[in-house]
Design a protein around this motif. Structure first.
Motif: not given
Length: 230
Positions: A200-207
């Motif tokens: 994943l490039d952006d884990v925080e966005m998925m959270k």
């Protein structure tokens, strides 16, 4: 450059006509030979100089072409990146602007909001096969599931896993959970890997997307409970 060689060649041909006397201790024939040799040396020197210059120009042209090709590739990647960012911003804007007045949130609105979140998950997660799940934190029973492809079965369970980690992987799946639970309910996104080493490039966005989905789910759940009481 060809006319220079033609001029020198013409002088060489007419050397016997122009040179009819000897020079110092050399007779006429030797003098003519030396003049021809001199003109030939001049022509060869010019050829070597111009040939070296041409090779240098060709090398510089090749370097410029390579740089131009790299710049073109970088520019295409930049346009692709900008296009992807614009698409991400559009999806996030749709999620943000899609929130109606809390008192007017209907099942239709709920479906539309979930749809926007699912689009965002597909884009950020770079996976076509995924599911958004809402689970009880007590016994891990599934309360609701929304799949990108309804007929697909994503055989993955959070049992015996530390959900507070929020992000973990298996050989086939990537999983992101909501940062916090609400009333012992949390949400998580499970994505099937397109390639074995997918990240994943952006884990925080998925959270954040998981948290947004949980908010919608809990709000609708609360509305249903109020209706049941009434």
């Amino acid at each position: 450059m060809y006319w220079i060689y033609l001029t020198i060649f013409t002088f060489i041909v007419f050397v016997p006509t122009f040179v009819r006397k000897g020079f110092y201790t050399f007779d006429v024939t030797q003098t003519q030979e030396f003049v021809i040799l001199l003109l030939g040396s001049v022509a060869m020197s010019m050829y070597l100089f111009l040939d070296r210059k041409m090779k240098k120009n060709v090398a510089e042209k090749g370097t410029i072409q390579i740089q131009a090709s790299r710049m073109k590739k970088d520019l295409q990647q930049s346009y692709s990146y900008i296009g992807e960012i614009n698409r991400k911003l559009d999806i996030l804007e749709n999620i943000a602007l899609g929130y109606p007045e809390s008192s007017k949130l209907t099942h239709k609105n709920e479906s539309e909001l979930y749809e926007s979140i699912m689009d965002a998950i597909e884009l950020f997660g770079k996976s076509k096969q995924f599911a958004l799940r809402f689970v009880s934190a007590i016994d891990f029973s599934m309360l609701k599931e929304i799949k990108s492809i309804p007929k697909n079965k994503l055989e993955f369970s959070l049992k015996n896993r530390k959900v507070e980690i929020n992000y973990f992987e298996s050989e086939d799946f990537i999983v992101v959970t909501s940062p916090k639970a609400i009333d012992n309910i949390f949400s998580y996104i499970v994505m099937k890997k397109e390639i074995p080493n997918q990240k994943l490039d952006d884990v925080e966005m998925m959270k954040t997307l998981a948290a947004q989905a949980l908010f919608i789910f809990m709000f609708m759940r609360h509305k249903k409970q109020i209706k049941c009481v009434i």
